[in-house]
Design a protein around this motif. Structure first.
Motif, mmCIF file in Angstrom:
data_model
loop_
_atom_site.group_PDB
_atom_site.id
_atom_site.type_symbol
_atom_site.label_atom_id
_atom_site.label_comp_id
_atom_site.label_asym_id
_atom_site.label_seq_id
_atom_site.Cartn_x
_atom_site.Cartn_y
_atom_site.Cartn_z
ATOM 1 N N LYS A 28 -1.310 -9.395 8.834
ATOM 2 C CA LYS A 28 -1.715 -9.843 10.167
ATOM 3 C C LYS A 28 -2.441 -8.744 10.930
ATOM 4 N N ALA A 29 -2.021 -7.494 10.711
ATOM 5 C CA ALA A 29 -2.637 -6.361 11.392
ATOM 6 C C ALA A 29 -3.948 -5.929 10.721
ATOM 7 N N LYS A 30 -4.272 -6.554 9.584
ATOM 8 C CA LYS A 30 -5.483 -6.250 8.807
ATOM 9 C C LYS A 30 -5.537 -4.781 8.386
ATOM 10 N N THR A 31 -4.416 -4.258 7.949
ATOM 11 C CA THR A 31 -4.316 -2.893 7.452
ATOM 12 C C THR A 31 -4.997 -2.820 6.084
ATOM 13 N N PRO A 32 -5.797 -1.775 5.825
ATOM 14 C CA PRO A 32 -6.434 -1.639 4.507
ATOM 15 C C PRO A 32 -5.394 -1.542 3.380
ATOM 16 N N VAL A 33 -5.731 -2.120 2.235
ATOM 17 C CA VAL A 33 -4.795 -2.180 1.115
ATOM 18 C C VAL A 33 -4.428 -0.779 0.629
ATOM 19 N N ALA A 34 -5.385 0.139 0.641
ATOM 20 C CA ALA A 34 -5.114 1.504 0.186
ATOM 21 C C ALA A 34 -4.028 2.154 1.048
ATOM 22 N N LYS A 35 -4.070 1.907 2.338
ATOM 23 C CA LYS A 35 -3.078 2.484 3.253
ATOM 24 C C LYS A 35 -1.696 1.860 3.019
ATOM 25 N N ILE A 36 -1.662 0.540 2.810
ATOM 26 C CA ILE A 36 -0.391 -0.145 2.538
ATOM 27 C C ILE A 36 0.215 0.386 1.247
#
Length: 62
Positions: A28-36
């Motif tokens: 929902k927060a549109k966090t980049p996948v690399a960061k997750i």
């Protein structure tokens, strides 16, 4: 007799309810996948697969 729960192979971790909740929040927060991936200590591919099974958008599929 009751069935025994299967043990996962070493190196594999299942997703807890908290992990799924966190993944949904990042979606929902549109966090980049690399960061997750760095935060959860899981690979980008594993996160994408889990998001796909949950039916939530992640990364370039949004």
């Amino acid at each position: 007799m009751a069935k025994k729960a299967k043990k996962m192979k070493s190196g594999r971790r299942g997703y807890t309810k908290a992990d799924v909740k966190e993944l949904c929040a990042h979606s929902k927060a549109k966090t980049p996948v690399a960061k997750i991936a760095k935060l959860t200590k899981r690979s980008e591919g594993a996160l994408r697969q889990k998001a796909r099974t949950l039916g939530i958008g992640l990364g370039h599929q949004r």
